[in-house]
Design a protein around this motif. Sequence first.
Motif, PDB file in Angstrom:
ATOM      1  N   GLY A   9       0.816  -1.205   0.000  1.00 48.85           N
ATOM      2  CA  GLY A   9       0.000   0.000   0.000  1.00 48.85           C
ATOM      3  C   GLY A   9       0.848   1.251   0.000  1.00 48.85           C
ATOM      4  N   PRO A  10       0.268   2.400   0.354  1.00 51.36           N
ATOM      5  CA  PRO A  10       0.980   3.685   0.325  1.00 51.36           C
ATOM      6  C   PRO A  10       2.192   3.682   1.256  1.00 51.36           C
ATOM      7  N   ALA A  11       3.228   4.428   0.842  1.00 51.69           N
ATOM      8  CA  ALA A  11       4.451   4.528   1.634  1.00 51.69           C
ATOM      9  C   ALA A  11       4.942   5.966   1.608  1.00 51.69           C
ATOM     10  N   THR A  12       5.659   6.336   2.648  1.00 48.73           N
ATOM     11  CA  THR A  12       6.192   7.691   2.791  1.00 48.73           C
ATOM     12  C   THR A  12       7.705   7.637   2.877  1.00 48.73           C
ATOM     13  N   LEU A  13       8.364   8.576   2.194  1.00 50.27           N
ATOM     14  CA  LEU A  13       9.810   8.724   2.305  1.00 50.27           C
ATOM     15  C   LEU A  13      10.112  10.193   2.570  1.00 50.27           C
ATOM     16  N   GLU A  14      10.801  10.456   3.674  1.00 53.15           N
ATOM     17  CA  GLU A  14      11.100  11.828   4.071  1.00 53.15           C
ATOM     18  C   GLU A  14      12.609  12.013   4.205  1.00 53.15           C
ATOM     19  N   VAL A  15      13.095  13.130   3.678  1.00 50.23           N
ATOM     20  CA  VAL A  15      14.492  13.534   3.833  1.00 50.23           C
ATOM     21  C   VAL A  15      14.486  14.909   4.491  1.00 50.23           C
ATOM     22  N   ALA A  16      15.184  15.042   5.614  1.00 46.61           N
ATOM     23  CA  ALA A  16      15.174  16.308   6.355  1.00 46.61           C
ATOM     24  C   ALA A  16      16.589  16.668   6.788  1.00 46.61           C
ATOM     25  N   ALA A  17      16.855  17.966   6.833  1.00 49.36           N
ATOM     26  CA  ALA A  17      18.158  18.466   7.283  1.00 49.36           C
ATOM     27  C   ALA A  17      17.942  19.710   8.118  1.00 49.36           C
TER      28      ALA A  17
END
Length: 373
Positions: free
Chosen positions: A285-293
Motif C-alpha cells: 500500500g501507500p508509503a512515505t519517504l522523508e528527507v530532512a536536514a
Amino acid sequence: MRVLKQLRHRLGRTALGPIVVLWGFGYALVDIVAFLLGRSAPGSNLVSSMPMFALGVGQTLMLDWLRQTVLPRRGLLRWALLGIAVATATTIQGLFDLYWLRFLSIALFPQWQEWALVIDIQRLFTVLLLYLWTFCLALTLLWAARANARFEASAARAASAEAAAAKAESAALRLQLNPHFLFNTLNSISSLVYLDRKSEAEEMIDRLCEFLRASLSADPMADVPLAQEIDSIDAYLGIESARFGDRLDIAIDVAAGAADVQVPNFILQPLVENAIKHGVARAKGPATLEVAAAREGDSIRLCVFNGPAVDPSAADLEDGHARRSTGIGLANIRQRLANRYGDAASLETEAGPDGYRAVIRLPFQAAREASTS
C-alpha cells in the motif's frame, strides 16, 4: 582445484577479471529479464549473447589500453578523446547487439521476431544507454581497482599509506552505483514505451540523465553543498516516484541555513536507496519517504525516514532492527564518516512502529569551515 584458484587469483589482479565479471553479470541479467518477459527460454539469450560478450570485453580492454598508454595524461583533450572512443565503442556494441539478435531471430529463433525485428528509436536509445553505462562503469571500476592497488602497495612501504588507502576507499564508494536501479529504470522506460506512454517515458529518461550526470560529473573526493546533495537525491526520487506512482509520498525539508553546509559527496544516496529497496518496495500500500536536514546544536542532522514499518520477516535486520544491506551499505557510510570526521560524526538507525529512520550527525563548525576553504 589449485590450478583454478591460481587462475582466478591471477585474473583478479588484471584488467580482464573485473571486465569479464561485469559483462557476464550484465548479460546474465538480460537473460533473466528476457525470460521473465516471456521473450526467450532460460539460457538461450545468454548463449546467443556470447559474441556480444566477447566484443564488449575486447572493446573495454581496448578502451582501457588507450586510456593507459595512448591518450594524453591530463587536460581537456584527454577527456574529449576518451569520450569519442567510448561513444564509438557504444555505437559499435549497440548496433551489433540489435542486428545480431535480428539475424538470430531470422535464422534460428523465429519466436524472437516479434521483438527482435523491430529496431525503432526507443529501442536503439535504450540499448545505447545501457552499453554506454556498462563501458563507463567498467572503466570506472578498473580505475578504482588500480587506485586501490597503488594505495595497498604504498601501505607496505610506509605507515602513512593507511590513510591514503582509506581515501581511495571513499573514492570507490562514491562511484558504486546500484546496477539493479539502472536496470529497473530501463525496464520501466521500456514498459512505458510499450504502453505508448511516450511523454512519461521521455520524462523518466530526462530524470535518469539528470541523475547520471550528477553522479558521474562531481569529484568523488570533494565535499559538496547540502543543496547539491539534495538535488541528486531529488533526481533519484523523481525516477522512483515514476516507478511507484501515487503509492509513494515524498517529502524533502531543508531548514534555513542548512543548504550551504558542506557534506561528504553522496552521503545520503545509500540511505535513500535502502529506504526504497527495503521499505517502500516491500510495503503493502501507500508509503512515505522523508528527507530532512536541520541544525541541532553544534551539529547538522540529516535524517532519512520511510514508513510504514515493514514486517521484520520480510526485511533485513541490523542490531535487532535493520541489518546492513550489501553494496555501499551502512557500514561503509560509518567508515566514510570516521575517515572524514573521526568521533565527531555518527550514523544512527532505528526501527519503530511507524517506520525506519536513519540519522547522520555532522559537526556544524567543521562543515562551515569546509565551505569557506
